[in-house]
Design an enzyme around this catalytic site. Sequence first.
Site, mmCIF file in Angstrom:
data_model
loop_
_atom_site.group_PDB
_atom_site.id
_atom_site.type_symbol
_atom_site.label_atom_id
_atom_site.label_comp_id
_atom_site.label_asym_id
_atom_site.label_seq_id
_atom_site.Cartn_x
_atom_site.Cartn_y
_atom_site.Cartn_z
ATOM 1 N N GLU A 43 50.251 62.698 46.404
ATOM 2 C CA GLU A 43 51.149 63.752 46.918
ATOM 3 C C GLU A 43 52.327 63.978 45.981
ATOM 4 O O GLU A 43 53.046 64.953 46.111
ATOM 5 C CB GLU A 43 51.728 63.328 48.281
ATOM 6 C CG GLU A 43 50.736 63.290 49.414
ATOM 7 C CD GLU A 43 51.390 62.674 50.654
ATOM 8 O OE1 GLU A 43 52.634 62.729 50.789
ATOM 9 O OE2 GLU A 43 50.641 62.125 51.474
ATOM 10 N N ASP B 54 50.562 43.160 43.196
ATOM 11 C CA ASP B 54 50.423 41.713 43.081
ATOM 12 C C ASP B 54 49.245 41.214 43.933
ATOM 13 O O ASP B 54 49.082 41.641 45.082
ATOM 14 C CB ASP B 54 51.738 41.093 43.586
ATOM 15 C CG ASP B 54 51.861 39.614 43.297
ATOM 16 O OD1 ASP B 54 51.937 39.249 42.119
ATOM 17 O OD2 ASP B 54 51.891 38.817 44.261
HETATM 18 C C1 GLC Z 1 50.941 36.954 41.130
HETATM 19 C C2 GLC Z 1 52.142 36.870 40.232
HETATM 20 C C3 GLC Z 1 52.601 35.451 40.177
HETATM 21 C C4 GLC Z 1 52.963 35.007 41.574
HETATM 22 C C5 GLC Z 1 51.796 35.215 42.535
HETATM 23 C C6 GLC Z 1 52.241 35.114 43.963
HETATM 24 O O1 GLC Z 1 49.858 36.292 40.631
HETATM 25 O O2 GLC Z 1 51.845 37.400 38.984
HETATM 26 O O3 GLC Z 1 53.698 35.290 39.317
HETATM 27 O O4 GLC Z 1 53.314 33.649 41.570
HETATM 28 O O5 GLC Z 1 51.257 36.499 42.409
HETATM 29 O O6 GLC Z 1 52.977 36.244 44.332
#
Ligand code: GLC
Length: 541
Positions: free
Chosen positions: A256, A204
């Site tokens: 790994e 993310d």
């Molecule tokens: C990413 C996710 C989104 C979230 C953001 C904060 O962009 O896809 O849904 O709100 O990160 O974590």
Amino acid sequence: MPSTETWWRDAVIYQIYPRSFADADGDGMGDLPGITARLPHLRRLGVDAVWLSPFYPSPQHDAGYDVADYRGVDPRFGELGDADKLIATAHDLGLRIIVDLVPNHTSSEHAWFRAALAAAPGTPERERYIFREGRGTNGELPPNSWQSVFGGPAWERTADGQWYLHLFDVSQPDLNWDHPQVRTEFVDILRFWLDRGVDGFRVDVAHGLIKDADLTDWTAPATVLGGLEPVGPPPPMWDQEGVHEIYRQWRSVLDEYPGGRILVAEAWVQPEERLARYVRPDEMHQAFNFPYLEAPWSPKELREIIDSSLASNAAVGATTTWVLSNHDVVRHASRLGYPVGEKRRPGIGAGDPQPDTGLGLRRARAASLLMLALPGSAYLYQGEELGLPEHTTLADEHRQDPAWERSGHAERGRDGCRVPIPWEADAPSYGFGPADASWLPQPAIWAEYALDRQVDVPGSTYELYRSALAARREHGLGAGALAWEGLGPEALAFRNGAVLVVTNFGAAPVALPPGARVLLSSEPLDAGGRVPTDVTVWAVL
Ligand code: GLC
């Protein structure tokens, strides 16, 4: 066929949004047992892997992207044993499992952040986050001018007067990735899930972990999710050089483990050459191709972006990915129902101009068939195989996306693409769960999109996807190579091995070369066997 280690290079990966896929216990919120029970659907559809959005313990202020404990399962979704069962069942069905990793920020309810708030300014507990004194005579102004992605300032003041950085919601404090404990902790989290058998991680906000050292002022809104930053020097919070060494370390950990475990970057970065730096040989395996998702429905622009994606990834030896929908953007069946070239909307409400549903679905089917013919790996979002549109008339009182409140109701946010999906037209909650309960209300039109109305129905969107995935596998399209063909300025036409792919964007029908035998077509051809407007065809010669 790719070896086990490189399975991902041509894989079709299906995103499950756990809240909205299948609800086993009938509380209106999807859960892990619900997903496990529905995995045979994905096997039959013909995908290779599943990516699960977060299911970890979380106060759910950003639908689980605010993680309070990286090593557990939120009771709303089940327990750790349910995750183990899900992974085992998927593997038995020949499906791989990718989980979401949220390293840019934790939840404000994470033990580290609670400890940071309980401790005084200047203590080690605060150093794992980004705490600063404010500006102004009494520190009453935020430390810099950064704006949160969801709207409003990116800083929140604590009771003792210090401020902390949150690029997203106030409940999502950014971690300090210069702190060695943060680095050690995430390697440990990777190992925790790798040891449980997961096949990879979707990372993310992968372009956000390192901020420029001076926290230089930046007044433009942080446009991630709403679109791509303009091409130019990166803003001080995104795409900083320092992120890459983090991914190199993670890669060495993944390497790994046997079986080809992968890292996928969510990085809203352009141009494509810049994005390709995340997938150099010793970093991640894949990055979502957001420039492709953002491209308008136009042969010229799509061709340019396809070329630059393939070239920039080839330059670093990576595979290209393709994506049209996910849990952060308006579903492509609705997006493509607006006039070509319009800026993508960050959510749609009843009072907004409504998309042309028929046109949107027609183009979405053509767009999906085009995407699935491209060499590389493709990402699907749950429900797109049903042709599901956005819920464009969701009443505002149901909105839960933090962007809705934080933007002062200027942005409706992402709830419209997150509505629980329909499985059975005549069942309570359209078969989402055993009860008539759904955390976001489902629109009445869901019945016509339900899976049971589409299975074995010739021409249904579900059968189109299923046939496309089977033909893609049979003809090795994911591992193939693209050669453009000229069929006029209004068509995109290319060969991938033995398959000729034609999408017609123009008003006039496009004739196929003599002798072409049609394998698949997103809508019927015209009476003369030509490709009509907004239709994609796969043919062999
Ligand atoms: C990413 C996710 C989104 C979230 C953001 C904060 O962009 O896809 O849904 O709100 O990160 O974590």
